[in-house]
Design a protein around this motif. Structure first.
Motif, PDB file in Angstrom:
ATOM      1  N   LEU A  10      50.334  35.635 -16.133  1.00 58.55           N
ATOM      2  CA  LEU A  10      50.887  36.614 -15.092  1.00 58.55           C
ATOM      3  C   LEU A  10      50.586  38.041 -15.568  1.00 58.55           C
ATOM      4  CD1 LEU A  10      54.321  36.751 -13.844  1.00 58.55           C
ATOM      5  CD2 LEU A  10      53.706  38.671 -15.181  1.00 58.55           C
ATOM      6  N   LEU A  11      50.478  38.322 -16.969  1.00 56.44           N
ATOM      7  CA  LEU A  11      50.002  39.754 -17.177  1.00 56.44           C
ATOM      8  C   LEU A  11      48.455  39.957 -17.181  1.00 56.44           C
ATOM      9  CD1 LEU A  11      52.020  39.833 -20.733  1.00 56.44           C
ATOM     10  CD2 LEU A  11      52.543  40.993 -18.585  1.00 56.44           C
ATOM     11  N   GLN A  12      47.765  38.886 -17.214  1.00 55.46           N
ATOM     12  CA  GLN A  12      46.283  38.975 -16.950  1.00 55.46           C
ATOM     13  C   GLN A  12      46.289  39.282 -15.409  1.00 55.46           C
ATOM     14  OE1 GLN A  12      43.826  39.176 -18.939  1.00 55.46           O
ATOM     15  NE2 GLN A  12      44.754  38.800 -20.876  1.00 55.46           N
ATOM     16  N   GLN A  13      47.035  38.605 -14.779  1.00 59.33           N
ATOM     17  CA  GLN A  13      46.763  38.718 -13.186  1.00 59.33           C
ATOM     18  C   GLN A  13      47.285  40.155 -12.751  1.00 59.33           C
ATOM     19  OE1 GLN A  13      48.673  35.624 -10.901  1.00 59.33           O
ATOM     20  NE2 GLN A  13      48.325  36.507  -8.977  1.00 59.33           N
ATOM     21  N   TYR A  14      48.394  40.627 -13.136  1.00 60.60           N
ATOM     22  CA  TYR A  14      49.340  41.781 -12.640  1.00 60.60           C
ATOM     23  C   TYR A  14      48.982  42.943 -13.421  1.00 60.60           C
ATOM     24  CZ  TYR A  14      51.181  38.668  -8.942  1.00 60.60           C
ATOM     25  OH  TYR A  14      51.218  37.594  -7.998  1.00 60.60           O
ATOM     26  N   GLY A  15      48.633  43.087 -14.792  1.00 65.14           N
ATOM     27  CA  GLY A  15      48.627  44.143 -15.520  1.00 65.14           C
ATOM     28  C   GLY A  15      47.562  45.063 -15.187  1.00 65.14           C
ATOM     29  N   THR A  16      48.196  46.402 -15.102  1.00 62.74           N
ATOM     30  CA  THR A  16      47.389  47.378 -14.494  1.00 62.74           C
ATOM     31  C   THR A  16      46.272  47.622 -15.684  1.00 62.74           C
ATOM     32  OG1 THR A  16      48.934  48.916 -15.464  1.00 62.74           O
ATOM     33  CG2 THR A  16      49.153  48.465 -13.208  1.00 62.74           C
ATOM     34  N   ASP A  17      46.403  47.945 -16.900  1.00 63.35           N
ATOM     35  CA  ASP A  17      45.408  48.501 -17.745  1.00 63.35           C
ATOM     36  C   ASP A  17      45.814  47.500 -19.160  1.00 63.35           C
ATOM     37  OD1 ASP A  17      47.635  49.853 -18.279  1.00 63.35           O
ATOM     38  OD2 ASP A  17      46.492  51.707 -18.677  1.00 63.35           O
ATOM     39  N   TYR A  18      46.247  46.392 -18.745  1.00 66.18           N
ATOM     40  CA  TYR A  18      46.896  45.568 -19.921  1.00 66.18           C
ATOM     41  C   TYR A  18      45.629  45.138 -21.099  1.00 66.18           C
ATOM     42  CZ  TYR A  18      48.569  41.231 -22.124  1.00 66.18           C
ATOM     43  OH  TYR A  18      48.862  40.058 -23.273  1.00 66.18           O
ATOM     44  N   SER A  46      54.568  49.198 -20.123  1.00 63.54           N
ATOM     45  CA  SER A  46      53.991  50.068 -19.354  1.00 63.54           C
ATOM     46  C   SER A  46      52.854  49.877 -18.586  1.00 63.54           C
ATOM     47  CB  SER A  46      53.395  51.473 -20.060  1.00 63.54           C
ATOM     48  OG  SER A  46      52.451  50.997 -20.837  1.00 63.54           O
ATOM     49  N   TYR A  47      52.262  48.628 -18.757  1.00 65.45           N
ATOM     50  CA  TYR A  47      51.109  48.365 -18.094  1.00 65.45           C
ATOM     51  C   TYR A  47      51.168  47.140 -17.181  1.00 65.45           C
ATOM     52  CZ  TYR A  47      51.919  44.695 -21.719  1.00 65.45           C
ATOM     53  OH  TYR A  47      52.609  43.822 -22.731  1.00 65.45           O
ATOM     54  N   VAL A  48      52.649  47.263 -16.650  1.00 64.71           N
ATOM     55  CA  VAL A  48      52.885  46.344 -15.437  1.00 64.71           C
ATOM     56  C   VAL A  48      53.297  47.213 -14.165  1.00 64.71           C
ATOM     57  CG1 VAL A  48      53.297  44.060 -16.793  1.00 64.71           C
ATOM     58  CG2 VAL A  48      55.215  45.797 -16.090  1.00 64.71           C
ATOM     59  N   PRO A  49      52.976  46.585 -12.940  1.00 63.12           N
ATOM     60  CA  PRO A  49      53.500  47.401 -11.801  1.00 63.12           C
ATOM     61  C   PRO A  49      54.988  47.524 -11.664  1.00 63.12           C
ATOM     62  CG  PRO A  49      51.798  45.515 -11.112  1.00 63.12           C
ATOM     63  CD  PRO A  49      52.278  45.647 -12.517  1.00 63.12           C
ATOM     64  N   ASN A  50      55.514  48.694 -11.400  1.00 68.68           N
ATOM     65  CA  ASN A  50      56.965  49.100 -11.422  1.00 68.68           C
ATOM     66  C   ASN A  50      57.216  49.177  -9.701  1.00 68.68           C
ATOM     67  OD1 ASN A  50      59.302  49.644 -12.296  1.00 68.68           O
ATOM     68  ND2 ASN A  50      58.950  51.395 -13.474  1.00 68.68           N
ATOM     69  N   ARG A  99      46.531  47.304 -24.966  1.00 67.68           N
ATOM     70  CA  ARG A  99      47.004  46.079 -25.927  1.00 67.68           C
ATOM     71  C   ARG A  99      46.703  46.910 -27.603  1.00 67.68           C
ATOM     72  NH1 ARG A  99      44.732  40.714 -24.133  1.00 67.68           N
ATOM     73  NH2 ARG A  99      45.942  39.986 -26.025  1.00 67.68           N
ATOM     74  N   HIS A 100      47.780  46.634 -28.161  1.00 69.62           N
ATOM     75  CA  HIS A 100      47.736  46.799 -29.624  1.00 69.62           C
ATOM     76  C   HIS A 100      46.835  45.971 -30.237  1.00 69.62           C
ATOM     77  CE1 HIS A 100      50.857  43.840 -30.066  1.00 69.62           C
ATOM     78  NE2 HIS A 100      50.195  43.649 -31.255  1.00 69.62           N
ATOM     79  N   THR A 101      46.647  44.951 -29.939  1.00 68.98           N
ATOM     80  CA  THR A 101      45.757  44.097 -30.708  1.00 68.98           C
ATOM     81  C   THR A 101      44.316  44.460 -30.562  1.00 68.98           C
ATOM     82  OG1 THR A 101      45.608  42.670 -28.630  1.00 68.98           O
ATOM     83  CG2 THR A 101      47.083  41.881 -30.276  1.00 68.98           C
ATOM     84  N   ASN A 102      43.818  45.670 -29.574  1.00 62.50           N
ATOM     85  CA  ASN A 102      42.911  46.323 -29.910  1.00 62.50           C
ATOM     86  C   ASN A 102      42.528  46.978 -31.018  1.00 62.50           C
ATOM     87  OD1 ASN A 102      42.136  45.347 -27.195  1.00 62.50           O
ATOM     88  ND2 ASN A 102      42.746  47.104 -26.290  1.00 62.50           N
ATOM     89  N   THR A 103      43.501  47.257 -31.876  1.00 68.86           N
ATOM     90  CA  THR A 103      43.323  47.823 -33.255  1.00 68.86           C
ATOM     91  C   THR A 103      42.863  46.633 -34.036  1.00 68.86           C
ATOM     92  OG1 THR A 103      45.045  49.678 -32.697  1.00 68.86           O
ATOM     93  CG2 THR A 103      44.346  49.022 -34.935  1.00 68.86           C
ATOM     94  N   LYS A 104      41.749  46.862 -34.815  1.00 69.82           N
ATOM     95  CA  LYS A 104      41.351  45.664 -35.457  1.00 69.82           C
ATOM     96  C   LYS A 104      41.624  46.015 -37.105  1.00 69.82           C
ATOM     97  CE  LYS A 104      39.717  43.645 -31.934  1.00 69.82           C
ATOM     98  NZ  LYS A 104      40.496  42.533 -31.206  1.00 69.82           N
TER      99      LYS A 104
END
Length: 263
Positions: A157-165, A210-214, A169-174
């Motif tokens: 669902l997040l992959q489908q509707y996330g705006t800049d998910y 913050s990355y999903v439509p409101n 994402r914090h997982t981008n921090t390596k």
């Protein structure tokens, strides 16, 4: 909300954030006590303190906590939530400019916030405010994506509707980024965490991001319809479980020497 300004991203999410975001396992304090010598006498700077979720744990431990939060709505909510806590000090500031005095802090913590910082500038600021032998502690609740069929569907669902998910994402921090930030060795521990939701609270948890439509966005209602269908497919006794791994990284800031292979 300005997509380019992380300090304003949650301005329209505060109510859902304070009601539905997960807290952190109490074992975080036990871990820091054992591994770093945390005691009630230590002064804590909670950077990006938000609505006070992380600060509450250290206040319960007897610490003085300086909550550094640039977002007005979140800061005011923390002040309201923690108004009976004399050891909580609410401060308008950022990771890059805390306004705290030199060498005044024993622990800098950032819970669910470090990935928003300008890291080189924040590092200089943390080095300035930390006392000698002070600690930096970074904490994230990392939602499990594949441990249950429900969590697989939620991720989809997040992959489908996330705006800049995927972008923020914090997982981008390596790990390499963290070693570079600390300038040397860091420690990492993982603790189990979970939340149990009915449909309304699951909806609130989703909308706290913050990355999903409101409300008002063209994708808002289709997203909520998908969430409700998904909930009905996976609920048991009217509830679903969101599982997390609470990741705790801690260390001291070293001179700018990178040590390969330390983690």
């Amino acid at each position: 909300m300005s997509a380019s300004d992380p300090t304003s991203r949650f301005s329209d999410r505060v109510d859902n954030y304070v009601r539905y975001r997960p807290t952190y396992p109490k074992e975080v304090l036990s871990l820091l006590t054992k591994e770093t010598g945390l005691s009630e006498s230590h002064a804590i700077a909670d950077i990006g303190s938000g609505t006070g979720i992380s600060a509450q744990h250290f206040l319960n431990n007897g610490n003085h906590v300086f909550g550094i939060e640039p977002n007005l709505g979140m800061r005011q909510t923390a002040e309201k939530q923690l108004n009976q806590q004399p050891n909580f000090h609410s401060i308008t500031g950022t990771a890059e400019a805390t306004t705290l005095a030199d060498k005044s802090i024993d622990y800098v913590i950032a819970a669910q916030a470090f990935h928003w910082f300008d890291q080189p500038t924040a590092r200089l600021e943390f080095s300035r405010i930390l006392r000698p032998e002070g600690w930096v502690v970074l904490i994230w609740n990392s939602r499990r994506k594949e441990s249950t069929e429900f969590l697989k569907a939620y991720e989809a669902l997040l992959q489908q509707y996330g705006t800049d998910y995927n972008k923020i994402r914090h997982t981008n921090t390596k790990v390499e980024d963290l070693i570079g930030f600390f300038g040397g060795a860091i420690e990492q521990r993982s603790l189990y965490n979970e939340q149990i939701f009915n449909f309304e609270s699951l909806k609130g948890r989703l909308l706290s991001s913050s990355y999903v439509p409101n409300v008002g966005h063209t994708d808002y209602q289709p997203m909520i319809n998908t969430l409700e269908t998904m909930f009905q497919q996976h609920q048991q006794n009217g509830q679903v479980v969101v599982e997390y791994d609470t990741q705790v990284y801690f260390g001291q800031l070293y001179s700018r020497r990178l040590i390969s292979g330390l983690f």
